[in-house]
Design a protein around this motif. Structure first.
Motif, mmCIF file in Angstrom:
data_model
loop_
_atom_site.group_PDB
_atom_site.id
_atom_site.type_symbol
_atom_site.label_atom_id
_atom_site.label_comp_id
_atom_site.label_asym_id
_atom_site.label_seq_id
_atom_site.Cartn_x
_atom_site.Cartn_y
_atom_site.Cartn_z
ATOM 1 N N LEU A 442 0.817 -1.216 0.000
ATOM 2 C CA LEU A 442 0.000 0.000 0.000
ATOM 3 C C LEU A 442 0.846 1.258 0.000
ATOM 4 O O LEU A 442 0.462 2.276 -0.605
ATOM 5 N N LEU A 443 2.003 1.211 0.660
ATOM 6 C CA LEU A 443 2.818 2.414 0.808
ATOM 7 C C LEU A 443 3.871 2.566 -0.277
ATOM 8 O O LEU A 443 4.510 3.617 -0.373
ATOM 9 N N ALA A 444 4.081 1.524 -1.077
ATOM 10 C CA ALA A 444 5.102 1.589 -2.128
ATOM 11 C C ALA A 444 4.641 2.508 -3.252
ATOM 12 O O ALA A 444 3.448 2.598 -3.568
ATOM 13 N N ASP A 445 5.608 3.211 -3.855
ATOM 14 C CA ASP A 445 5.275 4.079 -4.989
ATOM 15 C C ASP A 445 4.759 3.262 -6.160
ATOM 16 O O ASP A 445 3.798 3.648 -6.828
ATOM 17 N N THR A 446 5.409 2.138 -6.415
ATOM 18 C CA THR A 446 4.971 1.218 -7.476
ATOM 19 C C THR A 446 5.006 -0.190 -6.913
ATOM 20 O O THR A 446 6.056 -0.823 -6.855
ATOM 21 N N GLY A 447 3.861 -0.664 -6.462
ATOM 22 C CA GLY A 447 3.792 -2.007 -5.915
ATOM 23 C C GLY A 447 3.814 -3.062 -7.012
ATOM 24 O O GLY A 447 3.828 -2.755 -8.214
ATOM 25 N N ASP A 448 3.831 -4.309 -6.595
ATOM 26 C CA ASP A 448 3.810 -5.400 -7.564
ATOM 27 C C ASP A 448 2.482 -5.390 -8.325
ATOM 28 O O ASP A 448 1.414 -5.169 -7.733
ATOM 29 N N PRO A 449 2.500 -5.639 -9.640
ATOM 30 C CA PRO A 449 1.251 -5.640 -10.418
ATOM 31 C C PRO A 449 0.317 -6.746 -9.946
ATOM 32 O O PRO A 449 0.746 -7.873 -9.693
ATOM 33 N N VAL A 450 -0.962 -6.403 -9.815
ATOM 34 C CA VAL A 450 -1.960 -7.339 -9.310
ATOM 35 C C VAL A 450 -3.122 -7.377 -10.293
ATOM 36 O O VAL A 450 -3.759 -6.353 -10.563
ATOM 37 N N ARG A 451 -3.389 -8.548 -10.829
ATOM 38 C CA ARG A 451 -4.469 -8.733 -11.803
ATOM 39 C C ARG A 451 -5.750 -9.127 -11.075
ATOM 40 O O ARG A 451 -5.708 -9.817 -10.052
ATOM 41 N N ASP A 452 -6.885 -8.703 -11.591
ATOM 42 C CA ASP A 452 -8.173 -9.007 -10.967
ATOM 43 C C ASP A 452 -8.632 -10.399 -11.384
ATOM 44 O O ASP A 452 -9.671 -10.581 -12.024
ATOM 45 N N SER A 453 -7.831 -11.385 -11.027
ATOM 46 C CA SER A 453 -8.139 -12.769 -11.372
ATOM 47 C C SER A 453 -7.314 -13.684 -10.483
ATOM 48 O O SER A 453 -6.180 -13.357 -10.114
ATOM 49 N N GLY A 454 -7.887 -14.846 -10.105
ATOM 50 C CA GLY A 454 -7.163 -15.821 -9.322
ATOM 51 C C GLY A 454 -6.648 -15.256 -8.009
ATOM 52 O O GLY A 454 -7.366 -14.572 -7.271
ATOM 53 N N PHE A 455 -5.389 -15.527 -7.698
ATOM 54 C CA PHE A 455 -4.798 -15.026 -6.465
ATOM 55 C C PHE A 455 -4.695 -13.510 -6.475
ATOM 56 O O PHE A 455 -4.753 -12.868 -5.414
ATOM 57 N N GLY A 456 -4.566 -12.919 -7.641
ATOM 58 C CA GLY A 456 -4.540 -11.464 -7.727
ATOM 59 C C GLY A 456 -5.808 -10.838 -7.185
ATOM 60 O O GLY A 456 -5.768 -9.791 -6.522
ATOM 61 N N ARG A 457 -6.954 -11.473 -7.448
ATOM 62 C CA ARG A 457 -8.221 -10.959 -6.911
ATOM 63 C C ARG A 457 -8.244 -11.063 -5.394
ATOM 64 O O ARG A 457 -8.742 -10.147 -4.708
ATOM 65 N N ASP A 458 -7.706 -12.159 -4.845
ATOM 66 C CA ASP A 458 -7.632 -12.287 -3.382
ATOM 67 C C ASP A 458 -6.749 -11.196 -2.787
ATOM 68 O O ASP A 458 -7.053 -10.647 -1.715
ATOM 69 N N VAL A 459 -5.644 -10.870 -3.451
ATOM 70 C CA VAL A 459 -4.743 -9.835 -2.951
ATOM 71 C C VAL A 459 -5.430 -8.476 -2.991
ATOM 72 O O VAL A 459 -5.311 -7.674 -2.048
ATOM 73 N N ARG A 460 -6.146 -8.204 -4.064
ATOM 74 C CA ARG A 460 -6.860 -6.918 -4.143
ATOM 75 C C ARG A 460 -7.863 -6.777 -3.011
ATOM 76 O O ARG A 460 -7.987 -5.701 -2.405
ATOM 77 N N SER A 461 -8.589 -7.837 -2.720
ATOM 78 C CA SER A 461 -9.564 -7.786 -1.632
ATOM 79 C C SER A 461 -8.867 -7.569 -0.295
ATOM 80 O O SER A 461 -9.312 -6.771 0.540
ATOM 81 N N ALA A 462 -7.729 -8.260 -0.073
ATOM 82 C CA ALA A 462 -6.988 -8.103 1.184
ATOM 83 C C ALA A 462 -6.419 -6.702 1.313
ATOM 84 O O ALA A 462 -6.395 -6.119 2.411
ATOM 85 N N LEU A 463 -5.952 -6.110 0.218
ATOM 86 C CA LEU A 463 -5.423 -4.741 0.259
ATOM 87 C C LEU A 463 -6.514 -3.743 0.640
ATOM 88 O O LEU A 463 -6.264 -2.794 1.402
ATOM 89 N N ALA A 464 -7.725 -3.941 0.125
ATOM 90 C CA ALA A 464 -8.824 -3.025 0.453
ATOM 91 C C ALA A 464 -9.165 -3.110 1.944
ATOM 92 O O ALA A 464 -9.394 -2.080 2.605
ATOM 93 N N ILE A 465 -9.195 -4.329 2.484
ATOM 94 C CA ILE A 465 -9.501 -4.490 3.911
ATOM 95 C C ILE A 465 -8.382 -3.887 4.765
ATOM 96 O O ILE A 465 -8.655 -3.202 5.770
ATOM 97 N N ARG A 466 -7.139 -4.104 4.361
ATOM 98 C CA ARG A 466 -6.008 -3.564 5.131
ATOM 99 C C ARG A 466 -6.006 -2.039 5.089
ATOM 100 O O ARG A 466 -5.704 -1.388 6.109
ATOM 101 N N ARG A 467 -6.326 -1.477 3.968
ATOM 102 C CA ARG A 467 -6.374 -0.015 3.841
ATOM 103 C C ARG A 467 -7.377 0.563 4.828
ATOM 104 O O ARG A 467 -7.083 1.540 5.545
ATOM 105 N N GLN A 468 -8.565 -0.023 4.873
ATOM 106 C CA GLN A 468 -9.591 0.482 5.773
ATOM 107 C C GLN A 468 -9.187 0.278 7.224
ATOM 108 O O GLN A 468 -9.465 1.126 8.083
ATOM 109 N N TRP A 469 -8.481 -0.840 7.519
ATOM 110 C CA TRP A 469 -8.041 -1.087 8.893
ATOM 111 C C TRP A 469 -7.045 -0.027 9.334
ATOM 112 O O TRP A 469 -7.099 0.459 10.485
ATOM 113 N N LEU A 470 -6.115 0.349 8.481
ATOM 114 C CA LEU A 470 -5.142 1.389 8.821
ATOM 115 C C LEU A 470 -5.847 2.724 9.087
ATOM 116 O O LEU A 470 -5.463 3.467 10.010
ATOM 117 N N LEU A 471 -6.879 3.030 8.298
ATOM 118 C CA LEU A 471 -7.616 4.281 8.513
ATOM 119 C C LEU A 471 -8.368 4.248 9.834
ATOM 120 O O LEU A 471 -8.372 5.229 10.596
#
Length: 586
Positions: A442-471
């Protein structure tokens, strides 16, 4: 005495005549011996232990038995590798033994169980202690073709090793692990390179290449009976359509002439049908072409290409088993097989790690990546240097070519770098109170590319939850859709992670936890490795307290040892000696 008989003695060294360079008597003998060896055709012959190795004569006797009788014998594969242990080899032996006992190699998915001649549960640590001063060890893989007909391979392995003791004329010290997690059950045997007199165990090449296989086939044939005509014919029919190197192919290659021209067997109708069908299959694979008059021509590299096809087929079956076991939804186009280091880094969840070639100790990893695809990547022998838990988040990248340096062992110089980003699975990261891989993303200027498919979709969902938790925790703020971290967020979360782990471990150890600060001296016993979302740490304890410091793969060999060092910003500079000038790893 006449004047012509006068002489004057000259005191000095003898010199070669002819004015040439002086040569010692020994050098002339050596040169004459070499010339004689050249004439006898013995120059360049490599010593292989056949004259002093155990079992040479018996192996020749076993190999001279009737080929007709051997045709009905049960078949087995025996692979033997001699591994030198002097220097850093014992560390590799420890990693190899640990890997053989990994999870999932038994029928019920349990870890591999070590056993020996007398013990049902072998002691790997004690065996390695006995190997500490050995020059070498033998690593043997025994795979009976009909191994699936055995409920337990232990009895077969023990009888095989008992027969080896009789053949070699010495007691043998060994441990073994059975693996039945593949389609071909097999046994890994580690044999000490010492005989019963604690001398180096030298086994003749003939016994390794021929005698051991003859002994195991005799045992399996005694247990299951000789192969019947029906069994032989059924197996040969299966080979006709196989996309790998088969016994039919070997027969065709033996009969082909220098230009790879041949005709199917005309004398035996069954063999003729087999070879014709096989040649038709090779034609479909682009490895053979029919010619007039019923002749065929094989491609020059047909053997190598069939071997590669077989390896690729094994990889595809391995990936399918992992997909089924993990209940993943990955289509054929979402499976990538890498034969070379990846051109771009691969980030994802470690699904499986295994041996691509158990004989040469070549490893592979299966990674469910953030690009939505499942990747099979060979990682060479360096994959055995450190065990990474399944479910960990890893990054695989190509390393630039570089020569081994004196301060860096050659085994770490590999074409592929396998890096652990989070030893803890993704499912535990979104609401973890300490530092996680998600925070760095979340804090990196250019994070690893994440595709909205397979494990990439799971990572996107986890990033959204983590973002809200930090807020919600007040650790970050949002401005124009951009996440802004509070000052010192990374260090705050890392300290939370270490403090929480220290509290839990303190209750277990009944010792107080003391955080390690830069510049402080660390001293104690390396107890074990502790995996946290913020990284992996070494637990260092003494009689009064304990602390957690960044883990390094080199510490694996120092578990249970007393070490001291200085805490730096980048980690601990460990001192291996007691003196101030002792060696260090830092």
């Amino acid at each position: 005495m006449a004047d012509s008989d006068d002489f004057e003695p000259f005191v000095g060294r003898m010199r070669g005549g002819g004015g040439g360079r002086a040569r010692s008597y020994l050098s002339r003998i050596v040169r004459a011996t070499r010339r004689a060896g050249e004439r006898a055709g013995t120059r360049g012959r490599r010593f292989d232990g056949s004259r002093i190795g155990r079992g040479a004569g018996l192996a020749r006797l076993l190999g001279s038995r009737s080929r007709l009788a051997a045709f009905r014998q049960r078949r087995a594969i025996v692979k033997t590798r001699l591994v030198r242990l002097r220097g850093t080899g014992i560390g590799g032996a420890r990693s190899h033994l640990r890997y053989l006992q990994r999870d999932g190699v038994q029928r019920d998915g349990s870890p591999g169980e070590l056993y020996s001649a007398e013990e049902e549960r072998g002691d790997g640590g004690a065996f390695l202690e006995r190997c500490a001063d050995d020059r070498h060890q033998f690593r043997i893989i025994v795979s009976p073709e009909d191994g699936d007909q055995y409920d337990d391979l232990r009895s077969l392995t023990r009888r095989f090793m008992e027969q080896m003791e009789k053949d070699l004329g010495t007691r043998l010290d060994w441990v073994a692990v059975d693996h039945v997690d593949t389609g071909q059950p097999h046994t890994h045997i580690i044999l000490r390179g010492r005989d019963d007199r604690e001398q180096n165990l030298v086994i003749a090449r003939e016994y390794i290449s021929r005698g051991m296989r003859e002994r195991i086939t005799d045992l399996v044939t005694t247990d299951l009976g000789p192969r019947l005509d029906r069994d032989i014919r059924d197996r040969l029919r299966l080979e006709v359509s196989a996309e790998r190197l088969t016994s039919i192919d070997r027969g065709l290659l033996r009969r082909a002439d220098a230009g790879r021209f041949l005709s199917p067997n005309q004398r035996d109708p069954f063999r003729h049908a087999l070879e014709t069908g096989r040649l038709r299959k090779l034609e479909l694979l682009g490895l053979a072409q029919p010619l007039p008059s019923g002749t065929w021509q094989l491609e020059g590299d047909v053997e190598d290409r069939l071997r590669r096809l077989g390896e690729r087929g094994d990889i595809i079956r391995t990936m399918q088993r992992a997909i089924t076991a993990e209940k993943l939804q990955r289509g054929p186009t979402d499976r990538v097989v890498h034969s070379d280091p990846p051109a771009t880094p691969i980030v994802g969840r470690l699904v499986e790690r295994g041996l691509a070639d158990e004989f040469s100790d070549r490893h592979y990893v299966l990674v469910d990546a953030t690009d939505g695809r499942l990747h099979h990547v060979p990682v060479g022998r360096s994959g055995a240097s450190e065990l990474i838990p399944s479910g960990a988040i890893v990054r695989i990248s190509a390393t630039p070519a570089q020569a081994p340096q004196p301060s860096r062992p050659a085994r770490f110089v590999d074409a592929v770098r396998l890096e652990t980003l989070s030893p803890v699975p993704l499912e535990r990261l979104p609401r973890w109170p300490g530092l996680t891989w998600l925070d760095r993303q979340l804090l990196a200027d250019t994070g690893d590319p994440v595709r909205d498919s397979g494990f990439g979709r799971d990572v996107r969902s986890a990033l959204a939850i983590r973002r809200q938790w930090l807020l919600d925790q007040g650790l970050a703020s949002s401005s124009d859709g951009q996440l802004r971290a509070a000052p010192g967020l990374i260090e705050t979360l890392r300290e939370r992670d270490l403090t929480g782990a220290g509290t839990r471990l303190g209750q277990e150890l009944n010792l107080p936890f003391v955080p390690a600060r830069p510049g402080e001296r660390i001293s104690g016993i390396i107890e074990r490795r502790v995996d946290l979302p913020s990284g992996s740490y070494a637990l260092v304890a003494n009689s009064q307290e304990f602390t957690l410091v960044p883990w390094r793969p080199l510490l694996e060999r120092k578990l249970g040892s007393q070490l001291s060092g200085i805490m730096r910003e980048s980690g601990v500079s460990w001192h291996l000696g007691r003196g101030r000038g002792g060696p260090s790893i830092g």
